[in-house]
Design a protein around this motif. Structure first.
Motif, short mmCIF file in Angstrom:
data_model
loop_
_atom_site.label_atom_id
_atom_site.label_comp_id
_atom_site.label_asym_id
_atom_site.label_seq_id
_atom_site.Cartn_x
_atom_site.Cartn_y
_atom_site.Cartn_z
N ASP A 41 19.57 75.52 -6.96
CA ASP A 41 18.93 76.83 -7.11
C ASP A 41 19.16 77.68 -5.86
O ASP A 41 19.24 77.17 -4.74
N ASN A 42 19.27 78.99 -6.06
CA ASN A 42 19.51 79.94 -4.97
C ASN A 42 20.78 79.62 -4.18
O ASN A 42 20.87 79.90 -2.99
N SER A 43 21.75 78.99 -4.85
CA SER A 43 23.00 78.65 -4.21
C SER A 43 24.13 78.87 -5.20
O SER A 43 23.91 78.94 -6.41
N PHE A 44 25.35 78.97 -4.67
CA PHE A 44 26.49 79.26 -5.54
C PHE A 44 27.73 78.80 -4.81
O PHE A 44 27.97 79.20 -3.67
N GLY A 45 28.50 77.88 -5.41
CA GLY A 45 29.65 77.37 -4.70
C GLY A 45 30.75 76.86 -5.61
O GLY A 45 30.51 76.56 -6.79
N PHE B 241 43.30 77.19 -11.05
CA PHE B 241 41.98 77.13 -11.69
C PHE B 241 40.94 76.68 -10.66
O PHE B 241 41.09 75.63 -10.04
N THR B 242 39.92 77.51 -10.46
CA THR B 242 38.84 77.17 -9.54
C THR B 242 37.49 77.28 -10.25
O THR B 242 37.11 78.38 -10.67
N PRO B 243 36.78 76.15 -10.41
CA PRO B 243 35.46 76.18 -11.03
C PRO B 243 34.34 76.36 -9.99
O PRO B 243 34.50 75.99 -8.82
N HIS B 244 33.24 76.93 -10.43
CA HIS B 244 32.06 77.13 -9.59
C HIS B 244 30.81 76.72 -10.35
O HIS B 244 30.75 76.84 -11.58
N LEU B 245 29.80 76.27 -9.61
CA LEU B 245 28.49 75.97 -10.20
C LEU B 245 27.54 77.12 -9.93
O LEU B 245 27.35 77.53 -8.78
N VAL B 246 26.97 77.66 -11.01
CA VAL B 246 26.01 78.76 -10.92
C VAL B 246 24.62 78.20 -11.24
O VAL B 246 24.47 77.39 -12.15
N PRO B 247 23.57 78.62 -10.52
CA PRO B 247 22.23 78.10 -10.77
C PRO B 247 21.60 78.68 -12.04
O PRO B 247 20.63 79.43 -11.99
N MET B 248 22.19 78.36 -13.18
CA MET B 248 21.62 78.68 -14.50
C MET B 248 21.87 77.47 -15.38
O MET B 248 22.65 76.58 -15.01
N VAL B 249 21.23 77.41 -16.53
CA VAL B 249 21.35 76.23 -17.38
C VAL B 249 22.61 76.27 -18.24
O VAL B 249 23.40 75.33 -18.25
N ARG B 250 22.79 77.36 -18.97
CA ARG B 250 23.88 77.44 -19.95
C ARG B 250 24.82 78.58 -19.63
O ARG B 250 24.42 79.60 -19.09
#
Length: 353
Positions: free
Chosen positions: A203-207, A237-246
Motif C-alpha cells: 500500500d502507498n507504494s508503486f514499483g 516488457f516491464t511489469p509493475h505492482l500497483v496497490p489495488m486489488v484488480r
C-alpha cells in the motif's frame, strides 16, 4: 437460451483466485452445471469453509483429485493450478474425452523447449501439447472452436497483445521498437501469503519487478507477436505492482512505419480488426481507459494516441486481470468450443464506482 444443454463442468484448483472467479461466473452460466471442485491441501473441506460469503450459492465440497472420477463426471474440466501440474493431468483427461482449459502456462507455448527454459521443468507430453490452442479468442477464434485442449493466456499477455495485435498484423509499426509498460493489481500474485503483497508492504507504494526481460510472460508475448508479424519479434516488457486489488493497464509504445498516420486512422484500423470481437471496446479519440471501467467484466478497453514529434503510437489497454485476464477468458473459450454465443454468461457491466 433456455434450450441450452447444461454441461457438467469440473474445476481442479478451485480454492485460488482464478478458481473462485470460475465458480462465480460458471454458477451464473445457463449452459453449465458445476459438479466437481477439486484440490489437494483443501480436499475434504466445504467450499464455503474457504469462501464463507458464497455459502448461500455454492453447496459443494472440495474433493481429492482423481482423474478417472473427474473424467467420468465432467464433460469440461478447468485446470486452475500452479505451473507444472496441468501437464500431468491434461493428457489423461483429453484421452478420456474431456474438453480441458488450462489456466496455467503449461499449454501456452508451441515450443516445449521455451517452456522448459522459462518454467524449469521437463515434459513428456509432446504429443498432446502439440494439439493445444492458445486461448485468445480475438486472434484464434476459429482454432479454439475446433480444439479439445486450450492453453489460456496470462493476464499481462492478454492486455499487451490486445494493444499490439492490430499494429503487428497490419504491419503498421517497426516490431522491434515495441515497448510494453504494464501495471497490475495485487490479485495477480495469487492467494498465497507473500511478503511483497502484504498491505503494509504494497500500500502507498508503486514499483517495477522482473525488469530487463526477466518476467515469464515475456516469451509468451513474443511468441504471439512473432506469429502475427511473420518473423521473430523481441519486445521490451516491464511489469509493475500497483496497490489495488484488480486490474491491468498496459501502455504500449511503438514506432510507426508511416509517419503520416494520425490517431483517427488507427482508431478506424483497430475497430475494423476487432469488429467481430464483442468484448473489445476501442474508445473514441482523446478517451483513455481506466482499470475500474473493466472491473468485474470480461471487457478490454483500448485507447489510442499518436505522438507526431516522436512518430510513435501509444496504445492503452485495460482489463480485469481475474476475468478477461484469466477465468472469464477461459469461459469465453468454452463458449466457442461448445458452439454457444461467445458472450454467454460473461459480465459486460463493471463494478462502479
Amino acid at each position: 437460451m433456455g434450450d441450452l444443454k447444461r454441461v457438467p463442468v469440473g474445476i481442479v484448483g478451485a480454492s485460488g483466485y482464478g478458481g473462485v472467479q470460475l465458480v462465480r461466473l460458471l454458477m451464473d452460466h445457463p449452459g453449465v452445471e458445476v459438479v466437481y471442485l477439486g484440490g489437494e491441501s483443501s480436499a475434504g473441506k466445504s467450499f464455503s469453509d474457504l469462501y464463507p460469503h458464497l455459502s448461500h450459492a455454492v453447496d459443494l465440497k472440495i474433493e481429492a483429485i482423481d482423474l478417472d472420477n473427474i473424467a467420468s463426471r465432467c464433460e469440461v474440466v478447468f485446470l486452475s493450478l500452479p505451473n507444472g501440474l496441468a501437464c500431468q493431468m491434461a493428457p489423461k483427461l483429453v484421452e478420456k474425452g474431456c474438453k480441458v482449459l488450462d489456466l496455467s502456462a503449461d499449454y501456452r507455448f508451441t515450443s516445449l523447449e521455451t517452456y522448459a527454459a522459462w518454467y524449469g521443468s521437463d515434459r513428456n507430453d509432446e504429443e498432446i501439447a502439440g494439439t493445444a490452442v492458445y486461448g485468445l479468442p480475438e486472434l484464434y477464434r476459429d482454432r479454439i472452436k475446433e480444439a479439445q485442449l486450450i492453453g489460456c493466456p496470462g493476464c499481462y499477455p492478454t492486455a499487451s497483445l490486445m494493444a499490439l495485435s492490430p499494429l503487428l498484423k497490419q504491419g503498421l509499426v517497426l516490431p522491434e521498437t515495441s515497448i510494453i509498460d504494464a501495471k497490475s493489481g495485487a490479485s495477480g500474485g495469487g492467494r498465497q501469503a507473500k511478503t511483497n503483497l502484504l498491505l503494509a508492504e504494497a500500500d502507498n507504494s508503486f514499483g517495477a519487478y522482473s525488469v530487463g526481460g526477466r518476467h515469464r510472460h515475456t516469451p509468451e508475448i513474443e511468441q504471439v507477436c512473432s506469429d502475427l508479424a511473420g518473423h521473430e519479434v523481441r519486445v521490451q516488457f516491464t511489469p509493475h505492482l500497483v496497490p489495488m486489488v484488480r486490474g491491468i493497464l498496459a501502455t504500449v509504445y511503438a514506432t510507426l512505419r508511416d509517419p503520416g498516420l494520425v490517431r483517427e486512422d488507427l482508431i478506424t484500423i483497430f475497430r475494423a480488426f476487432y469488429r467481430s470481437s464483442p468484448f473489445v471496446k476501442v474508445l473514441d479519440g482523446g478517451v483513455y481507459p481506466q482499470t475500474k471501467w473493466a472491473c468485474g467484466t470480461n471487457l478490454c478497453y483500448i485507447g489510442i494516441e499518436v505522438d507526431p514529434r516522436t512518430n510513435r503510437v501509444i496504445v492503452m489497454s485495460a482489463i480485469d486481470n481475474l476475468v478477461k485476464g484469466q477465468a472469464g477468458q477461459a469461459i469465453q473459450c468454452l463458449n466457442l468450443m461448445m458452439g454457444w454465443e461467445e458472450t454467454q454468461g460473461l459480465p459486460q457491466m463493471c463494478f462502479y464506482p
